[in-house]
Scaffold this motif. Structure first.
Motif, PDB file in Angstrom:
ATOM      1  N   GLY A  22     -22.686  35.866  -1.488  1.00 60.62           N
ATOM      2  CA  GLY A  22     -22.676  34.591  -0.780  1.00 60.62           C
ATOM      3  C   GLY A  22     -24.001  33.856  -0.849  1.00 60.62           C
ATOM      4  N   GLU A  23     -23.935  32.542  -0.628  1.00 60.27           N
ATOM      5  CA  GLU A  23     -25.154  31.730  -0.685  1.00 60.27           C
ATOM      6  C   GLU A  23     -26.213  32.233   0.283  1.00 60.27           C
ATOM      7  N   HIS A  24     -25.801  32.645   1.491  1.00 60.12           N
ATOM      8  CA  HIS A  24     -26.784  33.122   2.467  1.00 60.12           C
ATOM      9  C   HIS A  24     -27.469  34.390   1.976  1.00 60.12           C
ATOM     10  N   VAL A  25     -26.726  35.230   1.239  1.00 62.42           N
ATOM     11  CA  VAL A  25     -27.323  36.442   0.674  1.00 62.42           C
ATOM     12  C   VAL A  25     -28.287  36.067  -0.443  1.00 62.42           C
ATOM     13  N   GLN A  26     -27.885  35.129  -1.295  1.00 64.74           N
ATOM     14  CA  GLN A  26     -28.772  34.691  -2.372  1.00 64.74           C
ATOM     15  C   GLN A  26     -30.058  34.098  -1.808  1.00 64.74           C
ATOM     16  N   ARG A  27     -29.952  33.332  -0.737  1.00 70.32           N
ATOM     17  CA  ARG A  27     -31.162  32.772  -0.128  1.00 70.32           C
ATOM     18  C   ARG A  27     -32.070  33.885   0.401  1.00 70.32           C
ATOM     19  N   ALA A  28     -31.460  34.875   1.036  1.00 68.47           N
ATOM     20  CA  ALA A  28     -32.251  35.967   1.600  1.00 68.47           C
ATOM     21  C   ALA A  28     -32.995  36.744   0.517  1.00 68.47           C
ATOM     22  N   HIS A  29     -32.410  36.816  -0.667  1.00 72.18           N
ATOM     23  CA  HIS A  29     -33.029  37.579  -1.758  1.00 72.18           C
ATOM     24  C   HIS A  29     -33.811  36.697  -2.731  1.00 72.18           C
ATOM     25  N   GLY A  30     -33.902  35.401  -2.423  1.00 71.96           N
ATOM     26  CA  GLY A  30     -34.694  34.499  -3.253  1.00 71.96           C
ATOM     27  C   GLY A  30     -34.073  34.149  -4.580  1.00 71.96           C
ATOM     28  N   THR A  31     -32.763  34.276  -4.717  1.00 71.73           N
ATOM     29  CA  THR A  31     -32.101  33.988  -5.994  1.00 71.73           C
ATOM     30  C   THR A  31     -31.294  32.697  -5.966  1.00 71.73           C
ATOM     31  N   HIS A  32     -31.223  32.036  -4.827  1.00 68.45           N
ATOM     32  CA  HIS A  32     -30.449  30.805  -4.719  1.00 68.45           C
ATOM     33  C   HIS A  32     -31.184  29.669  -5.431  1.00 68.45           C
ATOM     34  N   PRO A  33     -30.476  28.828  -6.201  1.00 66.24           N
ATOM     35  CA  PRO A  33     -31.164  27.772  -6.959  1.00 66.24           C
ATOM     36  C   PRO A  33     -31.701  26.636  -6.111  1.00 66.24           C
ATOM     37  N   GLY A  34     -31.282  26.544  -4.850  1.00 64.53           N
ATOM     38  CA  GLY A  34     -31.844  25.521  -3.970  1.00 64.53           C
ATOM     39  C   GLY A  34     -30.832  24.500  -3.507  1.00 64.53           C
ATOM     40  N   THR A  35     -30.094  23.888  -4.427  1.00 61.78           N
ATOM     41  CA  THR A  35     -29.096  22.885  -4.062  1.00 61.78           C
ATOM     42  C   THR A  35     -27.866  23.569  -3.469  1.00 61.78           C
ATOM     43  N   ALA A  77     -26.250  48.342  24.449  1.00 61.24           N
ATOM     44  CA  ALA A  77     -26.746  49.191  23.366  1.00 61.24           C
ATOM     45  C   ALA A  77     -26.865  48.358  22.099  1.00 61.24           C
ATOM     46  N   ARG A  78     -27.499  48.947  21.099  1.00 60.31           N
ATOM     47  CA  ARG A  78     -27.633  48.309  19.787  1.00 60.31           C
ATOM     48  C   ARG A  78     -27.076  49.244  18.730  1.00 60.31           C
ATOM     49  N   THR A  79     -26.468  48.652  17.707  1.00 62.01           N
ATOM     50  CA  THR A  79     -26.015  49.452  16.573  1.00 62.01           C
ATOM     51  C   THR A  79     -26.384  48.722  15.292  1.00 62.01           C
ATOM     52  N   ARG A  80     -26.755  49.483  14.275  1.00 64.18           N
ATOM     53  CA  ARG A  80     -27.246  48.872  13.035  1.00 64.18           C
ATOM     54  C   ARG A  80     -26.087  48.314  12.204  1.00 64.18           C
ATOM     55  N   VAL A  81     -26.322  47.141  11.621  1.00 64.78           N
ATOM     56  CA  VAL A  81     -25.373  46.506  10.712  1.00 64.78           C
ATOM     57  C   VAL A  81     -26.110  46.188   9.418  1.00 64.78           C
ATOM     58  N   VAL A  82     -25.660  46.789   8.320  1.00 64.39           N
ATOM     59  CA  VAL A  82     -26.299  46.591   7.021  1.00 64.39           C
ATOM     60  C   VAL A  82     -25.414  45.660   6.203  1.00 64.39           C
ATOM     61  N   SER A  83     -25.783  44.391   6.179  1.00 65.05           N
ATOM     62  CA  SER A  83     -25.043  43.373   5.435  1.00 65.05           C
ATOM     63  C   SER A  83     -25.783  43.052   4.145  1.00 65.05           C
ATOM     64  N   GLY A  84     -25.320  42.012   3.470  1.00 61.74           N
ATOM     65  CA  GLY A  84     -25.958  41.629   2.213  1.00 61.74           C
ATOM     66  C   GLY A  84     -27.374  41.120   2.378  1.00 61.74           C
ATOM     67  N   VAL A  85     -27.764  40.735   3.608  1.00 66.39           N
ATOM     68  CA  VAL A  85     -29.117  40.212   3.824  1.00 66.39           C
ATOM     69  C   VAL A  85     -30.053  41.287   4.373  1.00 66.39           C
ATOM     70  N   TYR A  86     -29.589  42.523   4.425  1.00 64.78           N
ATOM     71  CA  TYR A  86     -30.399  43.597   5.012  1.00 64.78           C
ATOM     72  C   TYR A  86     -31.680  43.828   4.215  1.00 64.78           C
ATOM     73  N   ASP A  87     -32.776  44.046   4.954  1.00 60.40           N
ATOM     74  CA  ASP A  87     -34.072  44.367   4.372  1.00 60.40           C
ATOM     75  C   ASP A  87     -34.568  45.650   5.029  1.00 60.40           C
ATOM     76  N   PRO A  88     -34.633  46.768   4.276  1.00 60.31           N
ATOM     77  CA  PRO A  88     -35.046  48.029   4.902  1.00 60.31           C
ATOM     78  C   PRO A  88     -36.451  47.980   5.467  1.00 60.31           C
ATOM     79  N   GLY A  89     -37.285  47.062   4.965  1.00 64.07           N
ATOM     80  CA  GLY A  89     -38.627  46.923   5.502  1.00 64.07           C
ATOM     81  C   GLY A  89     -38.666  46.252   6.863  1.00 64.07           C
ATOM     82  N   GLN A  90     -37.537  45.640   7.252  1.00 65.65           N
ATOM     83  CA  GLN A  90     -37.441  44.996   8.572  1.00 65.65           C
ATOM     84  C   GLN A  90     -36.181  45.505   9.280  1.00 65.65           C
ATOM     85  N   ASP A  91     -36.038  46.806   9.285  1.00 64.74           N
ATOM     86  CA  ASP A  91     -34.824  47.427   9.820  1.00 64.74           C
ATOM     87  C   ASP A  91     -34.525  46.980  11.249  1.00 64.74           C
TER      88      ASP A  91
END
Length: 389
Positions: free
Chosen positions: A164-177, A332-346
């Motif tokens: 998805g576009e939101h995932v591409q943006r999170a990973h820096g691969t979205h072309p911008g438009t 409580a909190r529970t972890r959700v690992v989606s396409g925008v997940y960053d293990p460095g910011q767990d």
């Protein structure tokens, strides 16, 4: 009630049997995973589903494109379908060898039965990756330069069906438009052509493609509308057929606490005839990354504390083990690992629950996970998946 077992394949099967025994009185069971990219969690979904089928459930529902769901259903009922071609049209996270194997099992199961298990998809969009190819083919008959330009635009925006576009943006691969703007540009190019049947057919496809990208997360996605619509489709199917349903989705979607998500609507419509199951994990690996241990103050951290090995299953409706009981009735909190997940910011990737008991009926925690196996390539066809046509 709390149970433990190791996560070997045969023990995942036994865990699935135990999970099914806890929820088999429901009309709809939501099997939610905290990540769609874990082999063991998908294994739990599959084994629990098989056990529920043996207990009378007859529909598997997925939150995917409805046209893909129709092809899944044809395949599991024995039609001459190229399953890899169908999976090539599916939402990216479903394009795995695990999904292919699960659908293959359903097909073999149905061959031995007179009351087949059906598959339905309850997502909103009906646009497939193959539609882009079909549109360009039709345009090539009308105007080759326009077909080339539209094809270039499609090469960009079609990637949203993989990630998805939101995932591409999170990973820096979205072309911008925004992709909806590129889709509108493509439609304007076609509108400039002379009218005719082929042009009209392409415009119908482009209208749907524009709408699809206009509803992208981060653009115009209305999560409340989409989740309610998916729940309405699922409940309508159940009421029309009377069949019991197993829903495969992410945990955030199946959670039953009040809110806008699918599970909240299912709980409101079905009360205790809807059972929400949360399948989560401790640490491990998914494609492309290692996942750290969960936060100590998370639901997973609490349930895995003490180092007991194996899958831990907790029936939240029954008295729980002393060490976890105080956790289950409070926020409580529970972890959700989606396409925008960053293990460095767990710490940023946890879902807040009003309480585990408000959100789920049963929780299962797998201490260690491994990556699903993505299919090597997606296949695109004018009529995806059908042979000999």
């Amino acid at each position: 009630m709390v149970r433990h077992m190791s996560e070997r394949a045969d023990d995942l099967q036994r865990a699935g049997q135990q999970l099914s025994s806890l929820v088999d009185a429901a009309t709809v069971v939501g099997l939610g995973t905290s990540t769609r990219a874990a082999h063991e969690l998908f294994g739990l979904v599959e084994h629990t589903t098989r056990a529920l089928i043996r207990r009378g459930f007859r529909v598997v529902a997925v939150l995917d494109n409805q046209r893909v769901g129709e092809l899944y259903d044809e395949f599991v009922r024995g039609a001459d379908i190229d399953l890899d071609g169908v999976l090539g049209q599916a939402w990216g996270p479903w394009r795995t060898t695990e999904m292919r194997a699960a659908l293959g099992w359903l097909r073999r199961h149905n061959q031995r039965r007179t009351d087949p298990v059906r598959v339905i998809a309850v997502g909103g969009s009906r646009v497939l990756p193959a539609d882009y190819h079909r549109a360009v083919e039709l345009l090539a008959r009308l105007d080759a330069p326009t077909a080339r330009r539209v094809g270039e635009l499609f090469d960009v925006i079609r990637t949203a069906h993989d990630s998805g576009e939101h995932v591409q943006r999170a990973h820096g691969t979205h072309p911008g438009t925004p992709f909806v703007d590129l889709a509108r540009t493509a439609r304007d190019l076609v509108l400039a052509l002379d009218g005719g049947p082929d042009r009209d057919e392409v415009l119908l496809m482009l209208d749907a493609i524009v709408e699809h990208h206009a509803n992208a997360i981060g653009v115009g996605h209305d999560v409340a509308r989409e989740e309610r619509s998916a729940a309405d489709r699922l409940v309508a199917h159940q009421r029309r057929t009377g069949e019991r349903i197993v829903l495969w989705e992410g945990s955030a979607h199946v959670a039953a606490h009040r809110g806008v998500m699918l599970g909240a609507h299912l709980r409101a419509a079905l009360a205790d005839r809807y059972a929400a199951v949360h399948l989560t994990f401790g640490r491990g690996r998914i494609p492309g990354m290692d996942l750290p241990e969960p936060s100590p103050n998370s639901l997973e951290g609490a349930l895995l504390a003490g180092g007991a090995g194996g899958v831990r299953i907790v029936d939240l409706r029954s008295p729980a083990a002393t060490e976890v009981a105080p956790l289950l009735g409070r926020p409580a909190r529970t972890r959700v690992v989606s396409g925008v997940y960053d293990p460095g910011q767990d710490e940023r990737h946890y879902l807040d629950l009003p309480s585990p008991r408000d959100s789920f009926d049963v929780v299962a925690v797998v201490p260690t996970i491994s990556a699903v196996r993505p299919l090597s390539a997606a296949t695109e066809r004018d009529v995806p998946g059908r042979r000999n046509e």
